[in-house]
Motif scaffolding. Structure first.
Motif, PDB file in Angstrom:
ATOM      1  N   ILE A  40      23.267  62.439  42.129  1.00 20.11           N
ATOM      2  CA  ILE A  40      24.436  62.906  41.377  1.00 20.11           C
ATOM      3  C   ILE A  40      24.101  63.070  39.899  1.00 20.11           C
ATOM      4  CG2 ILE A  40      26.744  62.245  40.564  1.00 20.11           C
ATOM      5  CD1 ILE A  40      26.866  63.206  43.365  1.00 20.11           C
ATOM      6  N   ALA A  41      23.446  62.039  39.332  1.00 20.03           N
ATOM      7  CA  ALA A  41      23.200  62.024  37.894  1.00 20.03           C
ATOM      8  C   ALA A  41      22.134  63.029  37.469  1.00 20.03           C
ATOM      9  CB  ALA A  41      22.787  60.615  37.463  1.00 20.03           C
ATOM     10  N   LEU A  42      21.085  63.171  38.269  1.00 24.51           N
ATOM     11  CA  LEU A  42      19.935  63.975  37.863  1.00 24.51           C
ATOM     12  C   LEU A  42      19.890  65.361  38.498  1.00 24.51           C
ATOM     13  CD1 LEU A  42      17.206  61.202  38.050  1.00 24.51           C
ATOM     14  CD2 LEU A  42      18.020  62.305  35.977  1.00 24.51           C
ATOM     15  N   PHE A  43      20.723  65.595  39.507  1.00 26.63           N
ATOM     16  CA  PHE A  43      20.673  66.884  40.191  1.00 26.63           C
ATOM     17  C   PHE A  43      22.033  67.590  40.192  1.00 26.63           C
ATOM     18  CE2 PHE A  43      20.739  69.583  44.001  1.00 26.63           C
ATOM     19  CZ  PHE A  43      19.634  70.374  43.755  1.00 26.63           C
ATOM     20  N   VAL A  44      23.051  66.915  40.742  1.00 29.51           N
ATOM     21  CA  VAL A  44      24.356  67.569  40.883  1.00 29.51           C
ATOM     22  C   VAL A  44      24.972  67.873  39.519  1.00 29.51           C
ATOM     23  CG1 VAL A  44      26.689  67.328  41.791  1.00 29.51           C
ATOM     24  CG2 VAL A  44      24.745  66.522  43.138  1.00 29.51           C
ATOM     25  N   ALA A  45      25.026  66.888  38.630  1.00 29.34           N
ATOM     26  CA  ALA A  45      25.643  67.109  37.315  1.00 29.34           C
ATOM     27  C   ALA A  45      24.938  68.212  36.528  1.00 29.34           C
ATOM     28  CB  ALA A  45      25.673  65.798  36.527  1.00 29.34           C
ATOM     29  N   PRO A  46      23.596  68.194  36.415  1.00 30.67           N
ATOM     30  CA  PRO A  46      22.936  69.304  35.705  1.00 30.67           C
ATOM     31  C   PRO A  46      23.147  70.665  36.362  1.00 30.67           C
ATOM     32  CG  PRO A  46      21.453  67.426  35.902  1.00 30.67           C
ATOM     33  CD  PRO A  46      22.646  67.133  36.759  1.00 30.67           C
ATOM     34  N   ILE A  47      23.150  70.696  37.700  1.00 31.53           N
ATOM     35  CA  ILE A  47      23.372  71.967  38.390  1.00 31.53           C
ATOM     36  C   ILE A  47      24.753  72.522  38.057  1.00 31.53           C
ATOM     37  CG2 ILE A  47      23.808  72.966  40.684  1.00 31.53           C
ATOM     38  CD1 ILE A  47      20.869  72.801  39.941  1.00 31.53           C
ATOM     39  N   LEU A  48      25.761  71.638  37.991  1.00 36.06           N
ATOM     40  CA  LEU A  48      27.115  72.088  37.641  1.00 36.06           C
ATOM     41  C   LEU A  48      27.160  72.643  36.228  1.00 36.06           C
ATOM     42  CD1 LEU A  48      29.268  69.257  39.265  1.00 36.06           C
ATOM     43  CD2 LEU A  48      29.115  71.637  39.993  1.00 36.06           C
ATOM     44  N   VAL A  49      26.414  72.049  35.307  1.00 39.21           N
ATOM     45  CA  VAL A  49      26.352  72.581  33.944  1.00 39.21           C
ATOM     46  C   VAL A  49      25.763  73.992  33.956  1.00 39.21           C
ATOM     47  CG1 VAL A  49      25.263  72.317  31.683  1.00 39.21           C
ATOM     48  CG2 VAL A  49      26.220  70.323  32.838  1.00 39.21           C
ATOM     49  N   LEU A  50      24.691  74.181  34.714  1.00 36.94           N
ATOM     50  CA  LEU A  50      24.057  75.500  34.783  1.00 36.94           C
ATOM     51  C   LEU A  50      24.965  76.521  35.463  1.00 36.94           C
ATOM     52  CD1 LEU A  50      20.438  74.400  35.837  1.00 36.94           C
ATOM     53  CD2 LEU A  50      21.276  74.949  33.546  1.00 36.94           C
ATOM     54  N   VAL A  51      25.613  76.115  36.561  1.00 40.41           N
ATOM     55  CA  VAL A  51      26.477  77.033  37.303  1.00 40.41           C
ATOM     56  C   VAL A  51      27.725  77.402  36.508  1.00 40.41           C
ATOM     57  CG1 VAL A  51      27.914  77.232  39.383  1.00 40.41           C
ATOM     58  CG2 VAL A  51      25.630  76.257  39.548  1.00 40.41           C
ATOM     59  N   SER A  52      28.180  76.511  35.626  1.00 34.76           N
ATOM     60  CA  SER A  52      29.396  76.779  34.856  1.00 34.76           C
ATOM     61  C   SER A  52      29.261  78.012  33.967  1.00 34.76           C
ATOM     62  CB  SER A  52      29.750  75.562  33.991  1.00 34.76           C
ATOM     63  OG  SER A  52      28.786  75.359  32.961  1.00 34.76           O
TER      64      SER A  52
END
Length: 382
Positions: free
Chosen positions: A306-318
């Protein structure tokens, strides 16, 4: 002559499939809740204004879908080897939380997204880990697990919380930078975290995988699904999760007001618990079977994802989905809870031994956070 030969072959096949379905429900009872999926889809068509009921039913419907996603992911990963399996688990292991967050991101509910991310990290490190220690300790006096793996995951978590702390701190200075600066900082940090996580997978799965071997002597062999059906289930359930998540996000704001909850509390507690329901089932049953290595790996490994993959991916996808780019700037309470939860998990798992009272301490800390957030809801972060 052909019909007599065909008759006996069809019946056993149907019986075998039915028996397999019954066994699957026995193994993972929450799958029986799958009947609520068509109910919530039909209700959304017939009564779109019944927000509270849609919210409650969508929460129940997501639980069996998360369980099926978990089982299908395990089956696909088991057939593809450690390296590809690790990548699949990183991508799909937290797919429920990712899909819910994407739906909220598209709707511009950034507070719900950030609350669900922070809640998932705290829930996995305290509630899931504490529950595994408690349930396993009630059956076994002392349990052992690989503390090197626990330390490694805790270090990854600590690194991620520091990355979240930086943009949150700069917003508190006397002359905070412009929003564009915070967005650029969050984008750079998101890319850095994804790279660190990829290198961490290479380290644990390839170059130093002998350090992460299980210390448990329990039988780790489990019967998994065939690859073809697993992929089909993965695709179909992903589509259903997307549909139900859209209904959940669309009803959460009104339903939360009716139920006296803030979107932050719903994201931090409800979404996190629902999204991790399948993983919790596996972690708790593994602890009871004296396979605490698996439980600790699921709890801390999922939090690291969650911390190292999901959260950064959401920032990029936003940058492509949301109304505006999302930042890694969380409210101070969320950052504090993530850091404390990470340090607590590191301390509780440092010895490589588990006992029931260790679980009590972790669950008590989680209860403190949940009650505090319910009584003192945070303001929306900028």
């Amino acid at each position: 002559m052909g019909n007599p030969e065909q008759g006996p072959s069809v019946a056993p096949t149907s019986f075998t499939m039915g028996r397999a379905l019954v066994d699957e429900v026995h193994q993972t009872p929450v799958i029986a809740l799958i009947v609520f999926v068509p109910v919530v889809l039909v209700l959304e068509r017939t009564s779109p204004d019944a927000h509270t009921l849609l919210f409650l039913l969508s929460v129940v419907a997501i639980i069996p879908l998360a369980a099926l996603l978990s089982r299908a992911t395990e089956a696909v990963a088991a057939k593809t080897g450690d390296a590809v399996g690790g990548l699949l688990n990183a991508t799909l292991g937290n797919l429920t939380e990712l899909v819910i967050s994407l739906a909220a991101l598209q709707a511009g509910q950034y507070l719900l997204v950030k609350a669900s991310l922070a809640g998932a990290i705290v829930t996995n490190t305290l509630f899931m880990l504490g529950g595994a220690f408690l349930l396993g300790g009630l059956k076994h006096h002392i349990q052992e697990f690989n503390r090197i793996n626990a330390r490694f995951q805790a270090c990854l978590l600590f690194l991620a919380t520091i990355a979240v702390l930086v943009p949150s701190l700069i917003s508190e200075v006397d002359h905070p930078p412009a929003l564009e600066v915070s967005q650029k900082l969050s984008l750079g940090l998101a890319i850095l975290l994804v790279v660190v996580y990829a290198l961490g997978m290479l380290f644990s799965l390839r170059t130093h995988r002998e350090l992460f071997a299980s210390v448990s002597h329990a039988d780790d062999h489990e019967k998994t699904w065939p690859l073809g059906p697993a992929i089909i289930v993965l695709l179909v359930v992903t589509l259903l999760v997307a549909l139900v998540s859209e209904i959940f996000v669309g009803s959460v704001q009104v339903a939360a007001e009716h139920l006296g909850m803030t979107p932050a509390f719903v994201g931090f507690i409800v979404v996190a618990l629902v999204g991790a329901a399948a993983e919790m089932t596996t972690a708790f049953s593994a602890a009871r079977a004296d396979r605490l290595d698996l439980s600790v790996g699921i709890a801390l490994g999922s939090a690291a994802q969650i911390a190292l993959f999901v959260a950064p991916i959401l920032v990029l996808v936003s940058y492509f989905v949301g109304p505006e780019p999302m930042t890694l700037q969380f409210w101070r309470g969320a950052v504090t809870m993530m850091i404390v939860a990470t340090l607590a998990a590191a301390l509780l798992s440092n010895g490589g031994h588990g006992a029931w009272y260790v679980g009590v301490m972790a669950l008590a800390l989680y209860a403190i956070f949940a009650f505090t957030l319910f009584v003192l809801p945070p303001a929306a972060p900028s």
